[in-house]
Design a protein around this motif. Sequence first.
Motif, PDB file in Angstrom:
ATOM      1  N   GLN A 231       6.926 -85.397  15.168  1.00 46.42           N
ATOM      2  CA  GLN A 231       6.459 -86.616  14.502  1.00 46.42           C
ATOM      3  C   GLN A 231       7.643 -87.469  14.111  1.00 46.42           C
ATOM      4  O   GLN A 231       8.632 -86.957  13.575  1.00 46.42           O
ATOM      5  CB  GLN A 231       5.686 -86.274  13.233  1.00 46.42           C
TER       6      GLN A 231
ATOM      7  N   PHE B  24       5.025 -91.119  20.197  1.00 48.20           N
ATOM      8  CA  PHE B  24       4.749 -91.081  18.753  1.00 48.20           C
ATOM      9  C   PHE B  24       3.721 -92.153  18.390  1.00 48.20           C
ATOM     10  O   PHE B  24       4.035 -93.118  17.682  1.00 48.20           O
ATOM     11  CB  PHE B  24       6.041 -91.336  17.962  1.00 48.20           C
TER      12      PHE B  24
ATOM     13  N   VAL C 204       8.804 -89.721  11.456  1.00 47.68           N
ATOM     14  CA  VAL C 204       8.366 -89.981  10.086  1.00 47.68           C
ATOM     15  C   VAL C 204       8.966 -91.259   9.504  1.00 47.68           C
ATOM     16  O   VAL C 204       8.409 -91.832   8.566  1.00 47.68           O
ATOM     17  CB  VAL C 204       8.665 -88.790   9.141  1.00 47.68           C
TER      18      VAL C 204
END
Length: 162
Positions: free
Chosen positions: A10, A112, A12
């Motif tokens: 991920q 993503f 972030v």
Amino acid sequence: MLVNDGAAPQLVDAIDLPVIGVKAKQRIDVLALRTWIQQHKPDRAVMERGQALPRQGASSGFKFGRGCGALEATIQLLELSMIIVEASSWKKHFRLRGGDKESARQHALLTFPAAHALLARRKDHGRGEAALLALYGASLITRNAVSTATTNTRSEAQHETA
């Protein structure tokens, strides 16, 4: 910042490098960068090896080198392990062509999708490249860990049979 905890990686957070000064006196704001990095508590950093471009002027080359040095110094002062990779290596891994920065952003958006807001603008191509660079670095670490574990297991097995 990339989280790679064994599940799907991920993205972030991603920012443009903070800078202070204007035009010729512009440089990386290492204190703001340090604060941003510390907020995320990473355990390592991945950097692309910086090199001067062909026909780049002395002033531009110096500014680029100063920026690379500021990034490396910030990472080292935070006592993070650092992986430096060649641009050609990570771009080849993702099947990207050399100077096509937009394709890196598009690839990062596909990789993503939850981070669309961080990569939404065409000018976010640097963030896209950084995200893919971090993912490539994480894959190197994973491969190295698997390789080391395999080597250790073989070594232990050889000691047991001896």
